[in-house]
Design a protein around this motif. Sequence first.
Motif, PDB file in Angstrom:
ATOM      1  N   LYS A   1     -84.731   8.649  41.252  1.00 36.81           N
ATOM      2  CA  LYS A   1     -84.368   7.763  40.141  1.00 36.81           C
ATOM      3  C   LYS A   1     -85.520   7.665  39.149  1.00 36.81           C
ATOM      4  CE  LYS A   1     -82.080   3.292  39.452  1.00 36.81           C
ATOM      5  NZ  LYS A   1     -83.081   2.461  38.773  1.00 36.81           N
TER       6      LYS A   1
ATOM      7  N   TYR B   1     -83.075  10.921  37.206  1.00 32.58           N
ATOM      8  CA  TYR B   1     -81.741  11.342  37.632  1.00 32.58           C
ATOM      9  C   TYR B   1     -80.791  10.150  37.695  1.00 32.58           C
ATOM     10  CZ  TYR B   1     -83.362  16.006  39.004  1.00 32.58           C
ATOM     11  OH  TYR B   1     -83.854  17.284  38.992  1.00 32.58           O
TER      12      TYR B   1
ATOM     13  N   LYS C   1     -75.213   9.162  40.365  1.00 32.06           N
ATOM     14  CA  LYS C   1     -74.184  10.108  40.820  1.00 32.06           C
ATOM     15  C   LYS C   1     -74.785  11.469  41.119  1.00 32.06           C
ATOM     16  CE  LYS C   1     -72.724  11.337  36.101  1.00 32.06           C
ATOM     17  NZ  LYS C   1     -73.255  12.708  36.138  1.00 32.06           N
ATOM     18  N   ASP C   2     -75.816  11.869  40.352  1.00 37.66           N
ATOM     19  CA  ASP C   2     -76.497  13.134  40.620  1.00 37.66           C
ATOM     20  C   ASP C   2     -77.316  13.046  41.901  1.00 37.66           C
ATOM     21  OD1 ASP C   2     -75.508  14.328  38.296  1.00 37.66           O
ATOM     22  OD2 ASP C   2     -77.137  13.487  37.085  1.00 37.66           O
TER      23      ASP C   2
ATOM     24  N   GLN D   1     -76.717  11.182  44.463  1.00 36.89           N
ATOM     25  CA  GLN D   1     -75.791  11.206  45.599  1.00 36.89           C
ATOM     26  C   GLN D   1     -75.418  12.636  45.962  1.00 36.89           C
ATOM     27  OE1 GLN D   1     -72.357   8.761  44.990  1.00 36.89           O
ATOM     28  NE2 GLN D   1     -71.858   8.693  47.163  1.00 36.89           N
ATOM     29  N   GLU D   2     -75.175  13.446  44.941  1.00 32.20           N
ATOM     30  CA  GLU D   2     -74.817  14.840  45.186  1.00 32.20           C
ATOM     31  C   GLU D   2     -76.008  15.632  45.711  1.00 32.20           C
ATOM     32  OE1 GLU D   2     -72.616  18.562  42.831  1.00 32.20           O
ATOM     33  OE2 GLU D   2     -72.980  16.635  41.827  1.00 32.20           O
ATOM     34  N   MET D   3     -77.191  15.354  45.163  1.00 35.33           N
ATOM     35  CA  MET D   3     -78.396  16.072  45.577  1.00 35.33           C
ATOM     36  C   MET D   3     -78.719  15.839  47.054  1.00 35.33           C
ATOM     37  SD  MET D   3     -80.693  15.200  42.203  1.00 35.33           S
ATOM     38  CE  MET D   3     -82.185  16.100  42.636  1.00 35.33           C
TER      39      MET D   3
ATOM     40  N   TRP E   1     -77.770  22.450  47.489  1.00 35.03           N
ATOM     41  CA  TRP E   1     -78.208  22.059  46.139  1.00 35.03           C
ATOM     42  C   TRP E   1     -79.412  22.893  45.696  1.00 35.03           C
ATOM     43  CZ3 TRP E   1     -76.144  18.768  42.596  1.00 35.03           C
ATOM     44  CH2 TRP E   1     -76.950  18.414  41.507  1.00 35.03           C
TER      45      TRP E   1
ATOM     46  N   TRP F   1     -82.498  22.980  44.063  1.00 39.59           N
ATOM     47  CA  TRP F   1     -83.485  22.002  43.595  1.00 39.59           C
ATOM     48  C   TRP F   1     -84.316  22.528  42.428  1.00 39.59           C
ATOM     49  CZ3 TRP F   1     -84.329  16.959  45.063  1.00 39.59           C
ATOM     50  CH2 TRP F   1     -83.515  16.489  46.092  1.00 39.59           C
TER      51      TRP F   1
ATOM     52  N   SER G   1     -82.251  22.470  39.271  1.00 41.74           N
ATOM     53  CA  SER G   1     -82.016  21.088  38.867  1.00 41.74           C
ATOM     54  C   SER G   1     -83.257  20.469  38.237  1.00 41.74           C
ATOM     55  CB  SER G   1     -81.571  20.268  40.079  1.00 41.74           C
ATOM     56  OG  SER G   1     -81.457  18.903  39.745  1.00 41.74           O
TER      57      SER G   1
ATOM     58  N   ASN H   1     -83.910  21.882  34.750  1.00 38.70           N
ATOM     59  CA  ASN H   1     -82.996  21.262  33.786  1.00 38.70           C
ATOM     60  C   ASN H   1     -83.433  19.849  33.445  1.00 38.70           C
ATOM     61  OD1 ASN H   1     -81.362  23.491  33.561  1.00 38.70           O
ATOM     62  ND2 ASN H   1     -79.853  22.780  35.060  1.00 38.70           N
ATOM     63  N   GLN H   2     -83.855  19.115  34.472  1.00 41.26           N
ATOM     64  CA  GLN H   2     -84.301  17.743  34.245  1.00 41.26           C
ATOM     65  C   GLN H   2     -85.564  17.712  33.389  1.00 41.26           C
ATOM     66  OE1 GLN H   2     -82.650  15.212  34.759  1.00 41.26           O
ATOM     67  NE2 GLN H   2     -83.988  13.431  34.826  1.00 41.26           N
TER      68      GLN H   2
END
Length: 250
Positions: free
Chosen positions: A54, A58, A61-62, A64-66, A72, A74, A77, A80-81
């Motif tokens: 957090k 992120y 909802k992301d 939770q999926e991660m 996933w 990483w 992701s 992108n972040q």
Amino acid sequence: MHINELARKTDITVRTLRYYDSIGLLKPSSKTDGGHRLYVENDLKKLQQIQFLKDLGYALKDIQEMLSDASWNWEHSLRNQLNYIVEEQQRLKSMEVSIREMLHSLVLEQGDQHEAIEKLIQLSKPKVAKRPSLREELFSHDEMMMWRKLPRMRANDPHSLEWIALLGQLKSHMHEPPKHEKVQNIIRRMMEKQREDFAGQDDFLNKLWEARKSAEVSEELGFYPLEPELLDYMEAAYDIFITNEGGTAE
């Protein structure tokens, strides 16, 4: 451990923990016969992971999926972040500059927000250059070096802030004659600053003033819009100051 103990250990509110439970992000390992949530050490570790992600920006909802998807990606992701955060920083920096410019405009316009907004809108309008570069056409290479010393509405340096304040003060005294003591004190400080930065650069200052007095040229050069009445008033006040000083500006 009970929910209150988990909240104390992590500085996360009970309300937030209940919300995490309701959306399935962090469900307690068990409950008491009375329905009270009970958490174990693994729940604490997962909560720390949630807070860590957090803090990286992120969305829940992301996260939770991660944490639930073993496949996933990483690295993808995180890249992108990172790109998102860099773009957001640039957007916030642009907002910071615009807000500073608006604050400075309010100072110059004596708190008249409508006038400030109208002038900033005018200043930000895309301009179709009539010539390849008017600035390079009007000023020599050496004079272009001095251009960097000019105050800017978007800047936050003491030099620019003082010029903005002086212009605002001068505008607030336009109901007084240019020879008024308060007006002449403002002009005196303007002259001091002018000589500090541009001593012996009369040609540059004269070109700059002529450009400033032309609304068309001033707009094309990207100057903040100043009313012709203010420019005329300033010129008259300068003439009186120089006459009283007994000579011409250096």
